[in-house]
Design a protein around this motif. Structure first.
Motif, PDB file in Angstrom:
ATOM      1  N   ASP A   1      62.781  54.279 114.697  1.00 22.76           N
ATOM      2  CA  ASP A   1      63.559  53.174 115.263  1.00 22.76           C
ATOM      3  C   ASP A   1      63.897  52.122 114.217  1.00 22.76           C
ATOM      4  N   LEU A   2      64.223  52.571 112.989  1.00 23.18           N
ATOM      5  CA  LEU A   2      64.629  51.624 111.958  1.00 23.18           C
ATOM      6  C   LEU A   2      66.026  51.088 112.258  1.00 23.18           C
ATOM      7  N   PRO A   3      66.363  49.899 111.784  1.00 24.50           N
ATOM      8  CA  PRO A   3      67.706  49.354 112.015  1.00 24.50           C
ATOM      9  C   PRO A   3      68.741  50.033 111.125  1.00 24.50           C
ATOM     10  N   VAL A   4      69.985  49.952 111.519  1.00 26.48           N
ATOM     11  CA  VAL A   4      71.097  50.493 110.731  1.00 26.48           C
ATOM     12  C   VAL A   4      71.299  49.610 109.508  1.00 26.48           C
ATOM     13  N   MET A   5      71.238  50.188 108.325  1.00 25.56           N
ATOM     14  CA  MET A   5      71.386  49.435 107.083  1.00 25.56           C
ATOM     15  C   MET A   5      72.673  49.809 106.345  1.00 25.56           C
TER      16      MET A   5
ATOM     17  N   ARG B   1      51.545  48.131  98.241  1.00 25.20           N
ATOM     18  CA  ARG B   1      51.009  47.216  97.229  1.00 25.20           C
ATOM     19  C   ARG B   1      49.628  46.716  97.659  1.00 25.20           C
ATOM     20  N   PHE B   2      48.712  46.767  96.702  1.00 23.69           N
ATOM     21  CA  PHE B   2      47.406  46.144  96.905  1.00 23.69           C
ATOM     22  C   PHE B   2      47.047  45.401  95.625  1.00 23.69           C
ATOM     23  N   GLY B   3      46.980  44.081  95.729  1.00 19.86           N
ATOM     24  CA  GLY B   3      46.770  43.275  94.536  1.00 19.86           C
ATOM     25  C   GLY B   3      47.952  43.407  93.594  1.00 19.86           C
ATOM     26  N   GLN B   4      47.692  43.801  92.376  1.00 26.94           N
ATOM     27  CA  GLN B   4      48.747  43.984  91.389  1.00 26.94           C
ATOM     28  C   GLN B   4      49.204  45.433  91.279  1.00 26.94           C
ATOM     29  N   ASP B   5      48.567  46.349  92.009  1.00 25.87           N
ATOM     30  CA  ASP B   5      48.923  47.767  91.941  1.00 25.87           C
ATOM     31  C   ASP B   5      50.012  48.088  92.954  1.00 25.87           C
ATOM     32  N   LEU B   6      50.969  48.922  92.538  1.00 19.07           N
ATOM     33  CA  LEU B   6      52.121  49.249  93.375  1.00 19.07           C
ATOM     34  C   LEU B   6      52.371  50.751  93.346  1.00 19.07           C
ATOM     35  N   GLU B   7      52.594  51.330  94.535  1.00 22.40           N
ATOM     36  CA  GLU B   7      52.967  52.744  94.670  1.00 22.40           C
ATOM     37  C   GLU B   7      54.209  52.823  95.562  1.00 22.40           C
ATOM     38  N   LYS B   8      55.033  53.886  95.331  1.00 24.18           N
ATOM     39  CA  LYS B   8      56.268  54.048  96.087  1.00 24.18           C
ATOM     40  C   LYS B   8      56.386  55.469  96.625  1.00 24.18           C
ATOM     41  N   THR B   9      57.080  55.587  97.732  1.00 29.86           N
ATOM     42  CA  THR B   9      57.397  56.906  98.289  1.00 29.86           C
ATOM     43  C   THR B   9      58.785  57.336  97.804  1.00 29.86           C
ATOM     44  N   GLU B  10      59.134  58.572  98.110  1.00 35.51           N
ATOM     45  CA  GLU B  10      60.481  59.046  97.834  1.00 35.51           C
ATOM     46  C   GLU B  10      61.456  58.417  98.838  1.00 35.51           C
ATOM     47  N   VAL B  11      62.725  58.420  98.490  1.00 28.22           N
ATOM     48  CA  VAL B  11      63.762  57.904  99.392  1.00 28.22           C
ATOM     49  C   VAL B  11      64.121  58.994 100.396  1.00 28.22           C
ATOM     50  N   PHE B  12      64.034  58.665 101.669  1.00 29.19           N
ATOM     51  CA  PHE B  12      64.429  59.590 102.736  1.00 29.19           C
ATOM     52  C   PHE B  12      65.822  59.159 103.206  1.00 29.19           C
ATOM     53  N   ARG B  13      66.844  59.950 102.847  1.00 29.30           N
ATOM     54  CA  ARG B  13      68.224  59.517 103.009  1.00 29.30           C
ATOM     55  C   ARG B  13      68.765  59.820 104.411  1.00 29.30           C
ATOM     56  N   LYS B  14      69.618  58.879 104.839  1.00 33.29           N
ATOM     57  CA  LYS B  14      70.445  59.013 106.036  1.00 33.29           C
ATOM     58  C   LYS B  14      69.625  59.397 107.279  1.00 33.29           C
ATOM     59  N   SER B  15      68.709  58.505 107.605  1.00 38.63           N
ATOM     60  CA  SER B  15      67.905  58.719 108.809  1.00 38.63           C
ATOM     61  C   SER B  15      67.300  57.392 109.261  1.00 38.63           C
ATOM     62  N   LEU B  16      67.267  57.224 110.580  1.00 37.55           N
ATOM     63  CA  LEU B  16      66.587  56.070 111.159  1.00 37.55           C
ATOM     64  C   LEU B  16      65.163  56.407 111.579  1.00 37.55           C
ATOM     65  N   ASN B  17      64.775  57.664 111.426  1.00 36.35           N
ATOM     66  CA  ASN B  17      63.419  58.119 111.750  1.00 36.35           C
ATOM     67  C   ASN B  17      62.898  58.981 110.601  1.00 36.35           C
ATOM     68  N   PRO B  18      62.696  58.398 109.428  1.00 36.12           N
ATOM     69  CA  PRO B  18      62.314  59.195 108.250  1.00 36.12           C
ATOM     70  C   PRO B  18      60.879  59.713 108.371  1.00 36.12           C
ATOM     71  N   GLU B  19      60.612  60.812 107.664  1.00 40.59           N
ATOM     72  CA  GLU B  19      59.278  61.408 107.599  1.00 40.59           C
ATOM     73  C   GLU B  19      58.953  61.678 106.134  1.00 40.59           C
ATOM     74  N   TRP B  20      57.951  60.997 105.610  1.00 40.75           N
ATOM     75  CA  TRP B  20      57.582  61.144 104.212  1.00 40.75           C
ATOM     76  C   TRP B  20      56.385  62.087 104.044  1.00 40.75           C
ATOM     77  N   ASN B  21      55.353  61.941 104.845  1.00 41.80           N
ATOM     78  CA  ASN B  21      54.142  62.764 104.758  1.00 41.80           C
ATOM     79  C   ASN B  21      53.611  62.832 103.324  1.00 41.80           C
ATOM     80  N   THR B  22      53.375  61.686 102.753  1.00 40.23           N
ATOM     81  CA  THR B  22      52.962  61.615 101.348  1.00 40.23           C
ATOM     82  C   THR B  22      51.506  62.042 101.179  1.00 40.23           C
ATOM     83  N   ASP B  23      51.138  62.290  99.945  1.00 37.64           N
ATOM     84  CA  ASP B  23      49.730  62.470  99.615  1.00 37.64           C
ATOM     85  C   ASP B  23      49.047  61.102  99.617  1.00 37.64           C
ATOM     86  N   TRP B  24      47.745  61.108  99.371  1.00 37.54           N
ATOM     87  CA  TRP B  24      47.005  59.846  99.377  1.00 37.54           C
ATOM     88  C   TRP B  24      47.352  59.006  98.153  1.00 37.54           C
TER      89      TRP B  24
END
Length: 785
Positions: A14-18, A32-55
């Motif tokens: 249910d993400l908004p239309v961007m 982000r936790f403190g100064q450490d930052l991690e990112k997921t991949e970009v899930f294109r053209k979807s309002l209900n993306p599924e990343w299922n990332t590793d830890w």
């Protein structure tokens, strides 16, 4: 204690239309936790993306786990411009740091944007792995539980109550930094949000360290408040009651209610034993080996507190749960014997004195070093010392149901503290173990030379009474000496034991104790006052507010007394009094739950007087007086009070035996009066309006209301439904008490209309807050449940 934080991002919905071209979004997530930052991949053209990332793994220290929130930021990917923010999720990790709690949370969490509100949901998994650290000099307090409830959680048993804990943290407000002039409103809001989350975690960690010092493991009645002091910064305050809790796995046996026990004259009530009492849990290490630095001897003006400490015993009936234990006089008296909880185990309270309040007006621009907390600590120390002195003057050794509030406008800061003075049963022992629970004694050894010099022994005055009769009247017996009253009050003989003295009315901030005997059903009563003041600055403004506070307090007290008598009741529980400061107006608001305590005398009827001696004036006066009688009689039927014989006698008698001494005139009488009834003078338009407010209509049929957790009396609630919040924006250009009363009344009626399908319905814990802006706009949130 090093630890490892693991995070998985599963999906969003249910993400908004961007992207206006495709009506979709190219979402990705930053963790982000403190100064450490991690990112997921970009899930294109979807309002209900599924990343299922590793830890995503973060190796951090336990102190950082308590202070820093986990930030999950959802963004929309843009190739040629800055990425657009969809929203954020802040996760407090303190709930995963309990030794006996869960170490993982997962599920759908709302994505919040400070400009647009909720913008979808995100599914995450968070896991914390800690390595045990026995270092006594560590700066973390992992494992300390925080409960905001004003009672002991039902799934826990109390092993020890250690007393009052508090902490205060100061930081600069990002809203008043120079960079705020060039950054976007969203960035400014997010900077504040990050700061609030971090300060909240830091505050809990520091309070937790104080709890660990006294070998506790929990804080109950935890209250956290953010004071926005403008250019002086942000102050985060926290207060609570330190305790040692244990998971309650034993089931208490049910005692036969048909069997009553008689209190033996030679047996102290606080050592009564019963075979039906449950086995006590294993006790924590003895706290007598420690003397924390925050505990110190009291001031000389409190030297009489310990004299009454042993006068209150427990009821003769065995408690159904293990009561809190109290240590003997080996540890010095608490500096602040305050308890922020409002519901206590059986026999913890011995006697109740009444409500105590302290207020003080301060100037924020007089703080020499705004970045340091010393000045604010000194302010609150003055308030707490005054509250403690009020309790000592009433012959009490503790303050229960304690709470602190502030009202800030420009450079003015109004500090308020309220509570209920009471005698805590320091002689209480667990039925079988005889071990103490309250780990810091409320009495001193040198004060126990003649503890019965001013108060007769409890078991002598209640000799021959059943345990049920003792428990139903003991709490409302006066804790002070009736030969030297600390304030003007009318005393009467207890209607149950016919021996001890009780006051004609009691005001309290706590929940109704289960030990007391009640008649009929309780109800909610309210009082308000809107007082204008001249626009001023600095000390002149502070002096004007200080001068107006006693009149506001008196007017609120007068209205509560009038409404209490019209309802036909004699006690208030769950009382909450607030004073809000504005540019040219002061608003006082009071709310409480009225009940009838069976042991106390019935209220005297209101009497109206007038200087108009004309025939029409006397006729109008008689009509009003008769209307008061009719309304009071109807209220006694509505709240099931008519069956009480003493109430009927009071209603029929024009000159009651026990009359209130408080004179209901425009000028407060500070000494004992001679009137036998509560008097209202009808001289001007304001008096007529005050009388008209007493005839305000009640709630619609099928609705009940109270300011306490439960409605006192013979009402059974089926189940708990939900918490409801309502907010009203009101212009106070025509500041008057009448307009303010109309606003609050309309909000209640509107709320009842929206909940009409849930009748019969009870609005419990009804509370009001008010915030005033520079242009006299009032924001009034209402939060019943």
């Amino acid at each position: 204690m090093p630890g490892k934080l693991k995070v998985r991002i599963l999906a969003a919905r249910d993400l908004p239309v961007m992207d206006r071209a495709s009506d979709l979004a190219d979402a990705f997530v930053e963790v982000r936790f403190g100064q450490d930052l991690e990112k997921t991949e970009v899930f294109r053209k979807s309002l209900n993306p599924e990343w299922n990332t590793d830890w995503f793994k973060f190796e951090v220290d336990d102190e950082e786990l308590q202070d820093e929130p986990l930030q999950i930021r959802v963004l929309d990917y843009d190739t040629y411009s800055a990425h657009d923010t969809i929203g954020k999720v802040y996760i407090d990790l303190n709930s995963l740091l309990w030794k006996d709690g869960v170490s993982e949370i997962s599920g759908w969490m709302p994505i919040f944007d400070t400009m647009h509100g909720i913008r979808g949901e995100i599914n995450v998994m968070v896991r914390v792995e800690l390595i045990e650290d026995a270092n006594q000099f560590r700066q973390s307090s992992c494992g300390v539980h925080f409960f905001s409830s004003t009672r002991v959680p039902s799934c826990y048993a109390v092993q020890a109550i250690h007393g009052f804990v508090e902490e205060l943290v100061v930081n600069n407000d990002p809203e008043y930094q120079w960079i705020d002039m060039i950054r976007t409103p969203r960035a400014s809001n997010e900077a504040r949000q990050r700061l609030f989350s971090k300060l909240s975690g830091e505050l809990q960690r520091k309070i937790g360290l104080k709890v660990l010092e006294v070998e506790g493991n929990a804080v109950i009645g935890y209250w956290q408040c953010f004071d926005m002091e403008g250019e002086s910064g942000v102050v985060v305050r926290g207060i609570g009651t330190a305790a040692t809790l244990k998971k309650n796995t034993a089931v208490s046996p049910v005692k036969d209610p048909t069997k009553e026990e008689t209190v033996a004259p030679d047996e102290p009530l606080d050592s009564h034993q019963s075979s039906a009492s449950p086995q006590p849990p294993k006790q924590p290490p003895s706290p007598s080996k420690q003397t924390p630095s925050r505990l110190q001897l009291s001031d000389p003006d409190l030297s009489t507190v310990g004299l009454l400490a042993s006068s209150g015993g427990s009821s003769g009936q065995a408690p159904k749960i293990i009561p809190p234990k109290i240590l003997g006089p080996k540890i010095a008296m608490m500096e602040y014997p305050f308890f922020t909880i409002k519901t206590f185990p059986p026999n913890f309270l011995a006697k109740i004195g009444g409500a105590v309040t302290a207020r003080s007006v301060k100037l924020l621009d007089r703080i020499h070093n705004p970045d340091e907390p010393e000045t604010r600590d000194m302010w609150w120390s003055e308030i707490r010392t005054e509250i403690r002195s009020h309790a000592a003057a009433m012959g009490c050794n503790a303050v229960v149901g304690y709470k602190e509030r502030t009202s800030i406008f420009d450079e003015i800061c109004l500090l308020s503290a309220t509570g209920t003075a009471a005698v805590v049963n320091v002689g209480l022992r667990e039925a079988q173990s005889h071990q103490a629970i309250l780990t810091a004694s409320l009495e001193r050894v040198e004060l126990q030379k003649d503890p019965m010099a001013t108060t007769p022994p409890l078991n002598d005055s209640l000799e021959g009474m059943t345990a049920t009769e003792v428990s139903q009247c003991r709490l409302c017996h006066i804790p002070y000496n009736d030969a030297a009253l600390p304030f003007p009050v009318t005393l009467a003989t207890c209607l149950l034991c016919r021996k001890s003295k009780v006051p004609d009315v009691l005001f309290m901030t706590i929940e109704p104790p289960s030990e007391l005997g009640y008649t009929g059903r309780g109800c909610c009563i309210q009082a308000r006052i809107c007082k204008t003041k001249k626009k001023a600055q600095g000390e002149i403004n502070a002096a004007a507010i200080s001068d107006a506070l006693p009149f506001i307090e008196f007017e609120l007290h007068r209205q509560l007394m009038n409404r209490l008598k019209v309802k036909g009741m004699n006690a208030l529980f769950g009382m909450r009094v607030t004073v809000t400061v504005g540019e040219n107006v002061l608003v006082g608001n009071a709310i409480a739950t009225a009940v009838y305590i069976t042991a106390m005398p019935p209220p005297t009827p209101l009497k109206i007087t007038s200087k108009d001696t004309s025939e029409s004036g006397e006729r109008h006066l008689k009509e009003l007086q008769q209307r008061f009688v009719d309304v009071t009689a109807r209220n006694r039927e509505i709240y099931d009070l008519a069956s009480h014989p003493q109430i009927n006698i009071s209603l029929e008698s024009e000159s009651p035996t026990h009359g209130a001494i408080v004179d209901e005139t425009n000028e407060p009488q500070l000494s004992s009066g001679h009137t036998e009834t509560f008097v209202i003078e009808l001289d001007d338009t304001e008096d007529r309006q005050n009388i008209a407010d007493l005839f305000e209509p009640g709630l619609p049929q099928g609705f009940y209301s109270c300011s306490t957790d439960k409605l006192p009396g013979n009402v059974e609630l089926a189940h708990h439904l939900q918490t409801v919040t309502m907010m009203r924006r009101q212009n106070l250009s025509d500041a008057s008490t009448k307009n303010l009363n109309n606003t609050f009344s309309e909000m209640v009626q509107s709320l009842c209309f929206k909940l009409r399908s849930n009748t019969p319905c009870c609005l419990c814990r009804l509370s009001w807050d008010m915030f005033l802006t520079d242009d006299n706009i009032a924001y009034v949130p209402q939060s019943p449940r």
